[in-house]
Design a protein around this motif. Structure first.
Motif, PDB file in Angstrom:
ATOM      1  N   ALA A  22       0.931  -1.297   0.021  1.00 55.47           N
ATOM      2  CA  ALA A  22      -0.066   0.100  -0.047  1.00 55.47           C
ATOM      3  C   ALA A  22       0.895   1.272  -0.043  1.00 55.47           C
ATOM      4  O   ALA A  22       0.672   2.136  -0.806  1.00 55.47           O
ATOM      5  N   THR A  26       1.032   4.155  -2.864  1.00 51.85           N
ATOM      6  CA  THR A  26       0.872   5.346  -2.560  1.00 51.85           C
ATOM      7  C   THR A  26       1.988   6.308  -3.247  1.00 51.85           C
ATOM      8  O   THR A  26       1.658   7.379  -3.645  1.00 51.85           O
ATOM      9  N   TRP A  29       1.871   6.624  -6.892  1.00 50.18           N
ATOM     10  CA  TRP A  29       0.535   7.632  -7.316  1.00 50.18           C
ATOM     11  C   TRP A  29       0.892   8.935  -7.133  1.00 50.18           C
ATOM     12  O   TRP A  29       0.524   9.833  -7.940  1.00 50.18           O
ATOM     13  N   ILE A  30       1.545   9.236  -5.884  1.00 45.27           N
ATOM     14  CA  ILE A  30       2.137  10.591  -5.776  1.00 45.27           C
ATOM     15  C   ILE A  30       3.040  11.177  -6.742  1.00 45.27           C
ATOM     16  O   ILE A  30       2.692  12.253  -7.362  1.00 45.27           O
TER      17      ILE A  30
END
Length: 178
Positions: A22, A26, A29-30
């Motif tokens: 996870a 994340t 994605w950032i």
């Protein structure tokens, strides 16, 4: 006793692996959705936020998620000269809130390719989501809307002619910038 230790290790691994996955997703994605500006000019300014530009990479600018105002003009045209201090003031004041760019189309004619420029100065506006700005009916500034011929979708919101600082502030307020 060994079974309890083994069970705790298994439980720890069962929790740790999904958490690491996870966190990794994340971070990816950032990085993908929030580009890190890497071009910094000699004064320490982020290149995409510097007022004067020789070309416009609209997709790169849209990635910041900020409203965008692009002024196509020239250092030599009289209305453009009158608007230059307004652009400089607004660019300096609105760093990090709005991207304001100026392109001298007499020096960098190719930068205007693909934009509906008939006169200079001409400003083009985009909202934070990258779609063309649609002004409210009551702001008292005339805009021209351009649509794509093939789809009919709204392509550009354009103002032709110079803008005063007060008019720029009205437009920015209408775009949701305080």
């Amino acid at each position: 006793m060994d079974n309890k230790k083994t069970d705790k290790k298994k439980l720890f691994v069962k929790i740790l692996v999904p958490v690491l996955i996870a966190v990794s997703l994340t971070v990816i994605w950032i990085v993908k959705t929030h580009p890190t500006p890497t071009q910094i000019d000699e004064n320490g300014n982020i290149a995409d936020f510097v007022l004067e530009a020789e070309s416009i990479d609209l997709e790169a600018l849209k990635a910041y998620g900020l409203p965008i105002i692009i002024d196509f003009g020239s250092d030599s045209c009289i209305p453009c000269k009158a608007m230059a201090p307004v652009l400089q003031t607004m660019n300096a004041e609105m760093q990090g809130k709005v991207i304001i760019k100026f392109v001298d189309v007499w020096k960098h004619a190719g930068a205007a390719d693909g934009y509906p420029i008939q006169y200079i100065p001409t400003q083009i506006f985009f909202n934070t989501d990258g779609i063309p700005y649609v002004p409210s009916n009551n702001i008292g500034i005339e805009f021209t809307m351009y649509d794509y011929k093939d789809t009919g979708a709204h392509a550009f919101t354009v103002h032709q002619g110079g803008l005063t600082e007060d008019q720029m502030r009205v437009i920015l307020a209408d775009m949701g910038i305080k």
